[in-house]
Design a protein around this motif. Structure first.
Motif, short mmCIF file in Angstrom:
data_model
loop_
_atom_site.label_atom_id
_atom_site.label_comp_id
_atom_site.label_asym_id
_atom_site.label_seq_id
_atom_site.Cartn_x
_atom_site.Cartn_y
_atom_site.Cartn_z
N HIS A 180 3.96 0.95 3.17
CA HIS A 180 4.61 -0.23 2.58
C HIS A 180 5.26 0.08 1.23
O HIS A 180 6.18 -0.62 0.81
CB HIS A 180 3.59 -1.37 2.43
CG HIS A 180 4.22 -2.72 2.46
ND1 HIS A 180 4.14 -3.58 3.54
CD2 HIS A 180 5.00 -3.35 1.55
CE1 HIS A 180 4.83 -4.67 3.29
NE2 HIS A 180 5.36 -4.56 2.09
N SER A 181 4.83 1.14 0.56
CA SER A 181 5.39 1.42 -0.77
C SER A 181 6.89 1.72 -0.69
O SER A 181 7.64 1.38 -1.61
CB SER A 181 4.65 2.59 -1.42
OG SER A 181 3.31 2.24 -1.66
N LYS A 207 -4.21 -7.09 13.21
CA LYS A 207 -4.78 -6.25 12.14
C LYS A 207 -6.30 -6.45 12.07
O LYS A 207 -7.06 -5.50 11.85
CB LYS A 207 -4.16 -6.60 10.78
CG LYS A 207 -2.64 -6.63 10.76
CD LYS A 207 -2.02 -5.26 10.81
CE LYS A 207 -0.51 -5.35 10.83
NZ LYS A 207 0.15 -4.90 9.64
N THR A 240 -5.86 -4.74 -0.85
CA THR A 240 -4.81 -3.93 -0.22
C THR A 240 -3.84 -4.78 0.60
O THR A 240 -3.43 -4.37 1.69
CB THR A 240 -5.46 -2.85 0.69
OG1 THR A 240 -6.48 -3.48 1.48
CG2 THR A 240 -6.07 -1.74 -0.10
N ALA A 281 -3.14 -2.55 -4.16
CA ALA A 281 -1.77 -2.92 -3.75
C ALA A 281 -0.83 -2.91 -4.94
O ALA A 281 -1.25 -3.05 -6.09
CB ALA A 281 -1.76 -4.28 -3.08
N LEU A 330 -5.34 4.50 -7.98
CA LEU A 330 -4.17 5.21 -7.44
C LEU A 330 -4.70 6.30 -6.51
O LEU A 330 -5.67 7.00 -6.86
CB LEU A 330 -3.41 5.83 -8.61
CG LEU A 330 -1.97 6.25 -8.37
CD1 LEU A 330 -1.10 5.08 -7.93
CD2 LEU A 330 -1.39 6.86 -9.64
N1 NAD Z 1 -2.48 2.33 -5.29
C1 NAD Z 1 -1.98 3.26 -4.47
O1 NAD Z 1 -2.18 4.45 -4.66
C2 NAD Z 1 -1.17 2.85 -3.28
C3 NAD Z 1 -0.80 3.81 -2.32
C4 NAD Z 1 -0.13 3.39 -1.18
C5 NAD Z 1 0.19 2.06 -1.00
N2 NAD Z 1 -0.13 1.15 -1.96
C6 NAD Z 1 0.17 -0.27 -1.79
O2 NAD Z 1 -0.85 -0.86 -0.96
C7 NAD Z 1 -0.31 -2.04 -0.35
C8 NAD Z 1 -0.63 -2.03 1.13
O3 NAD Z 1 0.17 -1.05 1.79
P1 NAD Z 1 0.14 -0.91 3.38
O4 NAD Z 1 1.01 0.24 3.71
O5 NAD Z 1 -1.26 -0.95 3.88
O6 NAD Z 1 0.87 -2.28 3.79
P2 NAD Z 1 0.84 -3.03 5.21
O7 NAD Z 1 2.04 -3.88 5.26
O8 NAD Z 1 0.58 -2.03 6.29
O9 NAD Z 1 -0.47 -3.94 5.15
C9 NAD Z 1 -0.61 -5.08 4.33
C10 NAD Z 1 -1.47 -6.11 5.07
O10 NAD Z 1 -1.77 -7.18 4.18
C11 NAD Z 1 -1.79 -8.38 4.92
N3 NAD Z 1 -1.70 -9.50 3.99
C12 NAD Z 1 -0.59 -10.05 3.43
N4 NAD Z 1 -0.93 -11.04 2.57
C13 NAD Z 1 -2.29 -11.10 2.57
C14 NAD Z 1 -3.23 -11.90 1.89
N5 NAD Z 1 -2.84 -12.83 1.01
N6 NAD Z 1 -4.55 -11.70 2.13
C15 NAD Z 1 -4.94 -10.74 2.99
N7 NAD Z 1 -4.09 -9.95 3.67
C16 NAD Z 1 -2.78 -10.13 3.46
C17 NAD Z 1 -0.63 -8.21 5.89
O11 NAD Z 1 -0.76 -9.09 7.00
C18 NAD Z 1 -0.77 -6.73 6.28
O12 NAD Z 1 -1.58 -6.55 7.43
C19 NAD Z 1 1.18 -2.05 -0.70
O13 NAD Z 1 1.39 -2.88 -1.82
C20 NAD Z 1 1.45 -0.59 -1.05
O14 NAD Z 1 2.58 -0.44 -1.89
C21 NAD Z 1 -0.81 1.52 -3.08
#
Ligand code: NAD
Ligand code: ZN
Ligand code: ZN
Length: 372
Positions: free
Chosen positions: A41-42, A221, A259, A285, A313
């Protein structure tokens, strides 16, 4: 040499598939034939302008491949090695690497500027000088990356699932195991169980959580989270809070891992509400850099309940040791990776892959690169 890549030229526009020109590897650099790239998602945060970077940029920061050639001074990998690309480079010598915190290596500060250390710009195209996301740009058949981003893995491992261990798996797993420090008997809630969160579920269960509640509005999911270790799953944070209290005689959850696709003040408030005394809330997230995502009322409860709110991170993992360690857990069957890949795409289908992610269909989509 030439490569075909998916390039972001403008925010809120589809990625363009085009031929790019790639320089050979210079000092400390590696030419890699990317075999697989995960659709995290990033990259969407970059496409939508939440995370700013150099444009045009070859996107993709989750990937695996085979080393084709190395520049002078490369010691970490050799031609023929199979590697996972870590979205966080590790220089090995900054204060953070030297204290065992590679996830916050100083080199990470510049990973959205598009260039390699130097600065070196190995990619060009019709739009001039091109950047590569996180110093990688895995949405390309070939890339020139820093050896600090390449982690050698066992050649017996399948490279498709290995790609996911460049971002989603360590970030989720480590958010539970390292950042939240889940302990045997803990009660855990994971908010958002997509590609990152489902691995937080796996980590929490493996670390001995008594219950893991997966929160996600999407049923597909929640089903996958239950297959991979969630003891319960619910659609909303309010349901998770009520369930955590019911499962703990009113104490609330010990750990919450955040997340969702975007961090919001609402989801942080839900986690704050659902957790009890001496609890830890992990913010994983991402969101836009100007968004105020911490707004807690009454904030004094953090003091009175001795709560910890922390960011994480790369799941606080050390890429050079934790990528092989996680893959070893896959080999013993303790970490599930095959289940994470919902659908496979060609590079040309990358926009379709992201449309599927946005439509909620995928836990992880994976690009399978074709060469010649
Ligand atoms: N900190 C880090 O190192 C790091 C690394 C990679 C990704 N990320 C971030 O982590 C986040 C998740 O990435 P991903 O690839 O898993 O995304 P993704 O789209 O695969 O999953 C996100 C999930 O969150 C759910 N969702 C949306 N709103 C919600 C809510 N209010 N409550 C509960 N669930 C909800 C969605 O239905 C989806 O299933 C993104 O913001 C991404 O940028 C952070
Ligand atoms: Zn990612
Ligand atoms: Zn460092």
């Amino acid at each position: 040499m030439k490569s075909v890549a998916a390039v972001l030229h403008e925010v809120n526009k589809p990625l363009e598939i085009e031929e790019i020109e790639l320089d050979g590897p210079a000092e400390g650099e590696v030419l890699i034939r990317f075999t697989h790239a995960g659709l995290c998602h990033s990259d969407l945060h970059v496409m939508e302008g939440d995370i700013e970077g150099w444009l045009p940029m070859v996107l993709g920061h989750e990937g695996s491949g085979v080393v084709e050639d190395v520049g002078p001074g490369v010691t970490r990998v050799a031609p023929g090695d199979h590697v996972v690309c870590s979205f966080i480079p590790s220089c090995g010598s900054c204060h953070w690497c030297a204290t065992g915190q590679q996830a916050i290596c100083d080199m990470g500060a510049s990973i959205m500027r598009g260039h390699l250390p130097g600065p070196r710009w190995p990619i060009s195209g019709p739009g001039g000088r091109y950047g590569a996301m996180c110093m990688l740009g895995t949405f390309s058949q070939y890339g020139v990356i820093s050896q600090n981003s390449a982690v050698r893995i066992d050649p017996d491992l399948p490279l498709d699932v290995a790609a996911l261990v460049g971002c989603g798996v360590p970030t989720g797993w480590g958010s539970a195991v390292n950042a939240a420090q889940v302990r045997p008997g803990d009660g855990v809630i994971v908010f958002g169980v997509g590609g990152i969160g489902v691995n937080a579920v796996q980590g929490a269960r493996f670390a001995g959580a008594r219950y893991v509640i997966a929160v996600d509005p999407l049923a597909n999911k929640r089903e996958m989270a239950e297959r991979l270790g969630a003891t319960h799953s619910v659609a909303t944070g309010a349901e998770a809070a009520a369930l955590a209290r019911e499962l703990s005689r009113g104490l609330g959850a010990d750990k919450a891992i955040l997340t969702p696709d975007k961090m919001t003040a609402e989801v942080v408030a839900e986690a704050f509400e659902a957790t009890g005394k001496a609890s830890t809330i992990v913010l994983t997230a991402m969101s836009g850099f100007t968004e105020q995502t911490l707004r807690l009322l009454p904030g004094v409860v953090a003091t009175l309940y001795k709560k910890t709110i922390k960011g994480s991170l790369f799941g606080d993992c050390n890429p050079t040791s934790d990528i092989p360690r996680l893959l070893a857990l896959y080999q013993t069957g303790d970490l599930k990776l095959d289940e994470l890949i919902t659908r496979r795409y060609s590079l040309e289908q990358v926009n379709e892959g992201y449309a599927d992610l946005l439509a909620g269909h995928n836990v992880r989509g994976v690009i399978e690169h074709q060469h010649g």
